[in-house]
Motif scaffolding. Structure first.
Motif, short mmCIF file in Angstrom:
data_model
loop_
_atom_site.label_atom_id
_atom_site.label_comp_id
_atom_site.label_asym_id
_atom_site.label_seq_id
_atom_site.Cartn_x
_atom_site.Cartn_y
_atom_site.Cartn_z
N LEU A 182 0.69 -1.49 -0.06
CA LEU A 182 0.07 0.21 0.00
C LEU A 182 0.50 0.59 0.32
CD1 LEU A 182 -2.60 -0.88 2.35
CD2 LEU A 182 -3.05 -1.41 0.14
N ILE A 183 1.82 1.45 0.78
CA ILE A 183 2.70 2.34 1.49
C ILE A 183 3.54 2.96 -0.09
CG2 ILE A 183 4.00 3.42 2.49
CD1 ILE A 183 1.09 3.07 3.81
N SER A 232 1.72 4.31 -3.19
CA SER A 232 1.16 4.86 -3.34
C SER A 232 2.21 6.17 -3.49
CB SER A 232 0.33 5.45 -1.83
OG SER A 232 1.02 5.17 -0.44
N PHE A 233 3.79 6.26 -3.07
CA PHE A 233 4.22 7.31 -2.95
C PHE A 233 4.51 7.18 -4.06
CE2 PHE A 233 4.94 7.38 2.06
CZ PHE A 233 4.92 8.54 1.82
N THR A 278 -6.16 0.24 -4.07
CA THR A 278 -6.47 0.04 -2.48
C THR A 278 -6.93 0.75 -2.07
OG1 THR A 278 -6.08 -2.43 -2.88
CG2 THR A 278 -6.77 -1.61 -0.26
N ILE A 279 -5.81 1.75 -1.92
CA ILE A 279 -5.33 2.71 -1.14
C ILE A 279 -6.40 3.94 -1.79
CG2 ILE A 279 -4.01 5.71 -1.03
CD1 ILE A 279 -2.61 3.55 0.40
N ILE A 296 -9.70 3.43 -0.87
CA ILE A 296 -10.04 3.61 0.26
C ILE A 296 -10.61 5.30 0.56
CG2 ILE A 296 -8.88 3.71 3.22
CD1 ILE A 296 -7.26 1.12 2.08
N ASN A 297 -9.55 5.41 0.37
CA ASN A 297 -10.00 6.85 -0.05
C ASN A 297 -11.28 8.05 -0.68
OD1 ASN A 297 -7.56 7.61 1.59
ND2 ASN A 297 -6.00 7.92 -0.34
N GLN A 310 -13.31 5.94 -0.58
CA GLN A 310 -14.93 5.19 -0.21
C GLN A 310 -16.14 4.28 -0.78
OE1 GLN A 310 -16.83 7.27 2.88
NE2 GLN A 310 -14.75 8.01 3.66
N PHE A 339 -16.53 0.96 -2.05
CA PHE A 339 -16.87 -0.73 -0.54
C PHE A 339 -16.55 -1.05 -2.07
CE2 PHE A 339 -18.46 3.55 1.59
CZ PHE A 339 -18.50 3.01 2.61
N VAL A 354 -12.30 -2.06 -1.90
CA VAL A 354 -12.11 -2.51 -0.75
C VAL A 354 -12.95 -4.05 -0.32
CG1 VAL A 354 -12.21 -2.34 1.54
CG2 VAL A 354 -11.88 -0.49 -0.01
N MET A 402 -11.47 -6.27 -3.03
CA MET A 402 -9.99 -6.82 -2.12
C MET A 402 -9.69 -7.55 -0.84
SD MET A 402 -8.07 -5.23 -4.70
CE MET A 402 -6.78 -5.58 -4.34
N VAL A 403 -10.63 -7.38 0.24
CA VAL A 403 -10.78 -7.97 0.97
C VAL A 403 -10.46 -9.22 1.10
CG1 VAL A 403 -11.68 -9.35 3.29
CG2 VAL A 403 -11.27 -6.26 2.65
N GLY A 425 -7.36 -10.97 -0.96
CA GLY A 425 -6.56 -10.67 0.22
C GLY A 425 -6.80 -12.48 0.88
N PRO A 484 -6.57 -9.43 5.27
CA PRO A 484 -5.34 -8.50 5.11
C PRO A 484 -5.65 -7.54 6.67
CG PRO A 484 -6.14 -9.35 3.23
CD PRO A 484 -7.53 -9.85 3.87
N LEU A 493 -6.46 -4.11 4.87
CA LEU A 493 -7.94 -3.65 4.53
C LEU A 493 -8.86 -3.15 5.89
CD1 LEU A 493 -7.54 -5.97 0.97
CD2 LEU A 493 -7.51 -3.27 1.88
N TYR A 540 -1.06 8.46 7.86
CA TYR A 540 -1.07 8.72 6.52
C TYR A 540 -1.31 8.50 4.94
CZ TYR A 540 1.63 8.64 1.60
OH TYR A 540 1.36 8.61 0.67
#
Lengths: 325, 471
Positions: free
Chosen positions: A266-267, A270-271, A281-282, A285-286, A288, A290, A293, A296-297, A300, B295, B298, B407
């Motif tokens: 994720l991190i 996005s960076f 996914t990020i 999430i941002n 919203q 659903f 998400v 992906m859940v 995963g 996960p 998530l 973040y």
């Protein structure tokens, strides 16, 4: 062996149902489709008609579990649980709330995620095993002591620092590599260098320390003493005997995360602006979104269960003493 | 006594419950030789005492910051004779550093700077307008000519701070030596020498040197902070040092409460699965495998999204912004606990399975001791070390996780001071010219220090408590 795999695969079904119910509860019961519609359309000045339209368009207009208006089996089929959750079992993710086909997006965005995650894993593994073996060679000396201290220091630094610091030094000060972005094909490598490097550096502390413990445990075993007693050189002991046997716990630890590599980080993504599943996914999430998400859940969870199965199988492959039954 | 009307936030109460239970555990453990022995090992290790002192400073700040109240209004409405309370909620810590809290500037300013970061048009006495870096309202405001006097002033303040630190340090050491001499029935000079000769069982020399360094940093920092913005100011002109200090509470709360909230579940379910086996074991294993396969990030993201929706729908249920942020923090702890209890549960189940077959448990069963009594008398005390090790091992990971979650906007409330929020708002400032690095550096440094010493402490505790590690 086949029977074992089949049994484990069957065992996965109740777990997936459980995951499905958890996500369903989280997304539809705690937070009803009405709330989702309001959230999506904006809080103020939303008419009932608009909400109903939004729900019908995305298939949220049905009741949750039981549809009293429909006939026979359809009273179970025309529900949100059936159309939104049970479809996940056949990997039919449907459309996102903004109207895009989720399965297509996933198949497109999988590759950039893998392009980062696979080299990161391989290089990280190689570097950490090399360092750990070196430290184990110098065990109980000042080198060992300070190496462990450095590992703890590296572990204590936030991953955000590695990313921000790396981008600043490599991208802005030295201008060696681009700060972020992605490009497919061979020229895309310049975009991959920095995220892979940072991923490796960020994980090196904890993995080196962990592998060092494994090596030291292995070195205290009787067969190593016997080999030494035979007068075999320390290098041979380390590479021929200790390394090979210690690889068993290391590799089986890696196998469980292999399927999850698809999901990306994720991190990092996005960076660095990498269009992989992590940033997908990020963004969801941002925004919203659903539907994404939820997909992906579920994905995963499936990948995690595959990982567990692979771990069990890999035990039998690397260690002939283990029999699955 | 608090200078106002106290406010009990849920996390405040829980954190003090945690402190109470830890204190009572130690009071209990000190009376039992087999429990005292491993903690003696922690105190005898140098890394152990250093990290304990540093962590104590962090925890002390977090605890002071957990006593909240409505302050008394300075100038109440004229027509009332009663004491009036302000609507805002502050903590005892805020009260202690009220200078820092009130000293806001217009916008960014560099550490120790006397001027703002951005140029402004200022009208001079003769009517002309010039573009200059205006002086700060508070930072270095006591100096006439900052560029000539500043260095000397900073050094002078540092010297004052160092002298104060030395004084406090000397008093503390003398008091401690007096105590030692009284307890061990040795002459005072002998006791005083053991604090420095490096030959004592407990590494007193390390303790006194660490204490000196910590006092020096605190005192010099306090001297500087009384006149300057030691770590600069952020976009809206708030002191960065104040933000970083306030973030300590968030970090400590997440690191400890998460584990505290999950431990009861893990203990009950883990021991039940291992002790009763059969279908209970199957159900519990199914439960944690299912939760584990979602996960973690998530699950947290989904749960926090749901919470956002819920909170915007029930905005009236929260008395104040502080309470709302506090609920969100507690919820984050809960959900983090939900994703992390499975590991501990699995460990406890395996250990209980092992203990169940051990002779003394078998004997208890043979004598007709009931299952509940067996669990409380024989199983629980023998798995407690696993719980304690998990508590300290998880701490640093959780503190780091908070920053990452904030973040991606699924962490603590954006209005709450936390290192994650600081990093989040500071990372865009790296693109400015000249770069605004202080916010980022401060949050990363404070977080690094806490996590580093928590890691060191966890290592020492694990070595001491884990029976598998050979001594």
């Amino acid at each position: 062996m086949i029977a074992y795999i089949v049994r484990r695969a069957l065992y996965a079904i109740p777990i997936l149902i459980g995951v499905n119910i958890i996500t369903f509860l989280l997304f539809f019961v705690v937070n009803t489709p009405d709330d989702m519609a309001r959230m999506f359309l904006g809080q103020k000045h939303v008419t009932e008609v608009q909400i109903e339209d939004w729900k019908t368009e995305r298939g949220y207009h049905n009741p949750l579990f039981y549809n009293a208006d429909a006939e026979g089996l359809d009273s179970f089929k025309e529900t949100i649980f059936y159309t939104k959750s049970l479809r996940l079992f056949v990997f039919d993710f449907g459309r996102s709330d903004s109207g895009r086909d989720i399965s297509f997006d996933i198949s497109q965005r999988m590759w950039p995620s893998l392009a980062i995650a696979v080299p990161q894993l391989l290089i990280g593994l190689l570097v950490a095993i090399t360092f750990a073996l070196l430290i184990a060679f110098f065990r109980a000396t000042y080198i060992d002591y300070w190496a462990v201290v450095i590992c703890v220091v590296l572990m204590s630094i936030s991953s955000l620092f590695y990313i921000i610091g790396g981008q600043f030094v490599m991208g802005k000060l030295l201008r060696v590599v681009p700060i972020s972005g992605f490009e497919s094909g061979i020229f895309g490598i310049k975009f991959l260098i920095l995220p892979v490097l940072i991923g490796v550096v960020g994980g090196i502390g904890s993995s080196t320390r962990w592998y060092r413990t494994i090596f030291l445990e292995e070195m205290n075993k009787d067969y190593v003493r016997t080999v030494r007693a035979k007068g075999i050189a320390e290098q041979t002991v380390l590479f021929r005997h200790v390394l090979r046997n210690a690889l068993i716990p290391i590799l089986t630890g890696v196998v469980v995360i292999l399927p999850l590599l698809f999901m990306g980080s994720l991190i990092t993504e996005s960076f660095f602006g990498i269009p992989g599943l992590g940033s997908y996914t990020i963004d969801a999430i941002n925004r919203q979104d659903f539907a994404i998400v939820r997909s992906m859940v579920f994905l995963g969870a499936v990948l995690y269960i595959i990982g567990l199965l692979l771990t069990d199988i890999s035990y039998t492959v690397v260690d002939p003493r283990v029999r699955l039954g | 006594m608090l200078p106002g009307k106290p406010v009990f936030l849920l996390t405040d109460i829980l954190i003090f419950v945690l402190v109470l239970s830890i204190v009572s555990f130690f009071a209990y453990a000190m009376r039992k030789p087999h429990l005292r022995q491993p903690w003696g090992q922690v105190v005898r290790s140098r890394a152990g005492v250093i990290s304990m002192i540093v962590l104590a400073v962090y925890v002390a700040i977090a605890l002071l910051d957990s006593l909240h109240f409505h302050p008394v209004l300075e100038n109440p409405a004229a027509d009332s004779t009663e004491v009036q309370y302000s609507g805002e909620v502050i903590s005892v810590f805020d009260q202690l550093v009220s200078g820092l809290r009130a000293s806001t500037e217009k916008t960014y300013s560099a550490p120790f700077s006397a001027h703002l970061y951005a140029k402004e048009t200022v009208q001079q006495a003769d009517g002309t307008r010039v573009r200059v870096y205006p002086r700060l309202a508070w930072g270095a405001a006591h100096l006439e000519e900052p560029h000539t006097q500043k260095t000397a002033d900073i050094l002078g303040l540092a010297l004052t701070g160092a002298l104060k630190a030395a004084l406090v340090w000397a008093v503390l050491l003398v008091l401690w030596a007096l105590y030692l001499s009284a307890r061990t029935a040795r002459a005072f000079p002998v006791a005083f020498r053991t604090l420095f000769d490096g030959r004592s069982e407990v590494p007193w020399r390390t303790v006194s040197v660490t204490l000196g360094v910590v006092l020096l940093v605190l005192m010099v920092g306090a001297e500087w902070a009384s006149k300057y913005h030691v770590l600069g100011t952020d976009k809206v002109g708030e002191d960065v040092l104040y933000q970083a200090l306030k973030s300590i509470r968030t970090g400590v709360v997440i690191g400890t409460l998460t584990t505290l909230l999950m431990v009861p579940f893990a203990i009950v379910l883990g021991i039940m699965a291992g002790f009763f086996r059969g279908w209970i074991d199957d159900v519990i294993q199914y439960l944690y495998t299912t939760l584990n396969s979602v996960p973690g990030v998530l699950l947290i993201a989904a749960a926090v999204l749901m919470l956002n929706v819920y909170m915007s729908k029930h905005a009236e249920a929260f008395a104040s912004l502080t309470q709302r942020a506090d609920m969100r923090l507690l919820f984050l702890c809960l959900i983090l606990g939900l994703t992390s209890w499975t590991g501990l549960c699995r460990l406890l189940r395996a250990e209980t399975l092992k203990l169940r077959a051990v002779d003394f448990v078998q004997a208890a069963t043979a004598f007709g001791v009931g299952p509940m009594q067996t669990i409380f008398r024989h199983i629980l005390p023998n798995v407690m070390h696993i719980v304690l090790i998990t508590l300290v091992l998880d701490f640093s990971g959780l503190v780091l996780a908070e920053a990452v979650l904030s973040y991606i906007n699924i962490g603590v409330d954006p209005t709450m001071n936390s290192w994650g929020n600081m990093i989040n708002s500071a990372r865009l400032e790296m693109a400015r010219e000249p770069i605004v690095w202080w916010s980022l550096a401060a949050s990363l440094f404070f977080m690094f220090t806490l996590v580093l010493f928590a890691n060191l402490f966890a290592d020492v505790v694990r070595d001491a408590l884990d029976p598998r590690v050979s001594r």
